[in-house]
Motif scaffolding. Structure first.
Motif, PDB file in Angstrom:
ATOM      1  N   LYS A 273       0.352   9.324   2.863  1.00 25.09           N
ATOM      2  CA  LYS A 273       1.210   8.844   3.952  1.00 25.09           C
ATOM      3  C   LYS A 273       0.457   7.842   4.823  1.00 25.09           C
ATOM      4  O   LYS A 273       1.005   6.807   5.220  1.00 25.09           O
ATOM      5  CB  LYS A 273       1.686  10.032   4.789  1.00 25.09           C
ATOM      6  N   ALA A 274      -0.816   8.129   5.100  1.00 26.13           N
ATOM      7  CA  ALA A 274      -1.626   7.203   5.894  1.00 26.13           C
ATOM      8  C   ALA A 274      -1.845   5.898   5.131  1.00 26.13           C
ATOM      9  O   ALA A 274      -1.754   4.800   5.711  1.00 26.13           O
ATOM     10  CB  ALA A 274      -2.965   7.850   6.237  1.00 26.13           C
ATOM     11  N   LEU A 275      -2.113   6.007   3.836  1.00 25.25           N
ATOM     12  CA  LEU A 275      -2.315   4.809   3.027  1.00 25.25           C
ATOM     13  C   LEU A 275      -1.040   3.978   2.937  1.00 25.25           C
ATOM     14  O   LEU A 275      -1.088   2.743   2.939  1.00 25.25           O
ATOM     15  CB  LEU A 275      -2.794   5.196   1.627  1.00 25.25           C
ATOM     16  N   ASP A 276       0.102   4.650   2.855  1.00 24.06           N
ATOM     17  CA  ASP A 276       1.383   3.940   2.815  1.00 24.06           C
ATOM     18  C   ASP A 276       1.581   3.097   4.075  1.00 24.06           C
ATOM     19  O   ASP A 276       2.019   1.953   4.010  1.00 24.06           O
ATOM     20  CB  ASP A 276       2.542   4.931   2.679  1.00 24.06           C
ATOM     21  N   ARG A 277       1.263   3.676   5.241  1.00 27.59           N
ATOM     22  CA  ARG A 277       1.425   2.941   6.500  1.00 27.59           C
ATOM     23  C   ARG A 277       0.544   1.697   6.522  1.00 27.59           C
ATOM     24  O   ARG A 277       0.996   0.609   6.907  1.00 27.59           O
ATOM     25  CB  ARG A 277       1.083   3.848   7.692  1.00 27.59           C
ATOM     26  N   ILE A 278      -0.695   1.856   6.098  1.00 21.56           N
ATOM     27  CA  ILE A 278      -1.616   0.722   6.110  1.00 21.56           C
ATOM     28  C   ILE A 278      -1.207  -0.304   5.057  1.00 21.56           C
ATOM     29  O   ILE A 278      -1.273  -1.519   5.283  1.00 21.56           O
ATOM     30  CB  ILE A 278      -3.053   1.210   5.860  1.00 21.56           C
ATOM     31  N   SER A 279      -0.764   0.179   3.904  1.00 22.02           N
ATOM     32  CA  SER A 279      -0.302  -0.707   2.840  1.00 22.02           C
ATOM     33  C   SER A 279       0.861  -1.570   3.316  1.00 22.02           C
ATOM     34  O   SER A 279       0.896  -2.781   3.062  1.00 22.02           O
ATOM     35  CB  SER A 279       0.118   0.135   1.632  1.00 22.02           C
TER      36      SER A 279
END
Length: 337
Positions: A273-279
């Motif tokens: 979820k954190a990676l999705d936001r940054i992506s």
């Protein structure tokens, strides 16, 4: 496994196959960005293409397409092992290097000790392993030879380095890398180097934002103190950190399926979820964020990443140009706790 296979995935706003050059520190990747590989005197692209899939999950033609994609993006460093697909990975890479006529332009790194015909790091088997790898690669030298301590618990380090010394002096090997060695073994190796034995210049260790225990601690401290170039394998945690695998129902009953399933819990979901936001914010694939996180660790020189399709290469090389800010790094740190 040395390195990590990218599994292609695209989400809204994040193209899987970019149609324009991807910037790397403000430059197109084709401009051939290079970083020093420790004190070897070699300079490499900041992501090493792993060959673990070659001859195993993809054939020669598909492997060559992946290698071509990496070369076109400015890549110049390959990693394979004598145990990958019983040597077929090396054969495929050797055919590619010969057919493209670019051996002098590419840094070839090989991990030895795992081939069933020449197991371990004993003197005879080590020489035979290197000779066999050279034949399969159709080359006269290996640029970085990783000695895999995990395959041999009986050969004394001094004996292994004595054999490696001959391999270096004969021109068959340019530099040495360590794989599977403990912090204390690296200290011992450095002491032996003061007596004239060749030094380890590169360290391969499984390392990513989810899998940190093998490296963080004494091994990291020693690697930093010795100035080793760290080239993390399992950079994408068997593909989980690409964000492509989020549901157990789609996993095959294989070793890789089990590895992926192990992270399908609250912590794993929180990290994705954190990676999705940054992506979404940086408009690059999740795999690129995972690679960028590794490159943000100052001790990391270049992660090893495997690929099964040219599109996978397009994704992970974007991690070289993706700049993670302090807020991004803090978000990831909170998610992995």
């Amino acid at each position: 496994m040395a390195g990590e296979r990218v599994t292609q995935v695209s989400r809204p706003g994040v193209p899987a196959h970019p149609s324009s050059p991807i910037p790397v520190h403000g430059q197109p990747i084709g401009s051939q960005v290079r970083v020093a590989l420790g004190d070897t005197g070699m300079r490499i692209f900041p992501v090493i293409l792993g060959g673990a899939e070659f001859g195993w999950t993809i054939d020669l033609a598909a492997s060559h397409a992946v290698l071509d994609a990496y070369l076109q993006r400015g890549g110049n460093a390959l990693h394979t092992a004598d145990g990958y697909a019983s040597g077929r990975s090396e054969h495929i890479i050797g055919r590619w290097l010969a057919s493209r006529g670019i051996r002098d332009d590419v840094i070839v790194t090989v991990r030895v000790g795992g081939h069933p015909d020449n197991p371990g790091l004993g003197s005879v088997n080590l020489v035979r392993s290197v000779e066999a790898s050279l034949r399969r690669l159709a080359t006269d030298r290996i640029d970085v030879l990783y000695l895999d301590a995990a395959t041999d618990g009986s050969t004394a380090l001094e004996d292994t380095l004595a054999t490696a010394e001959w391999l270096v002096e004969s021109g068959k090997v340019r530099a040495l890398g360590a794989s599977g060695y403990t912090a204390m073994q690296l200290v011992e190796a450095r002491i032996l180097s003061s007596a004239g034995y060749p030094r380890f210049a590169v360290l391969d260790v499984p390392y990513n934002m989810l899998h940190r225990s093998d490296f963080d601690g004494d091994l990291r401290l020693i690697a930093g103190a010795q100035g080793l170039a760290v080239t993390p394998s399992q950079a994408l945690e068997h593909g989980y950190l690409t964000g492509a695998h989020r549901d157990r129902s789609g996993l095959a009953s294989t070793v890789r399926g089990s590895q992926l399933a192990a992270w399908m819990n609250r912590r794993g979901a929180r990290v994705l979820k954190a990676l999705d936001r940054i992506s979404d914010e940086l408009a690059v694939p999740t795999a690129a964020i995972s690679v960028s996180w590794l490159l943000a660790q100052r001790i990391v020189t270049a992660p090893i990443v495997n690929a099964g399709l040219p599109g996978h290469v397009d994704q992970f090389v974007q991690g070289v140009g993706a700049k993670l800010g302090r807020t991004h790094l803090a978000d990831i740190a909170r998610a992995v706790e």
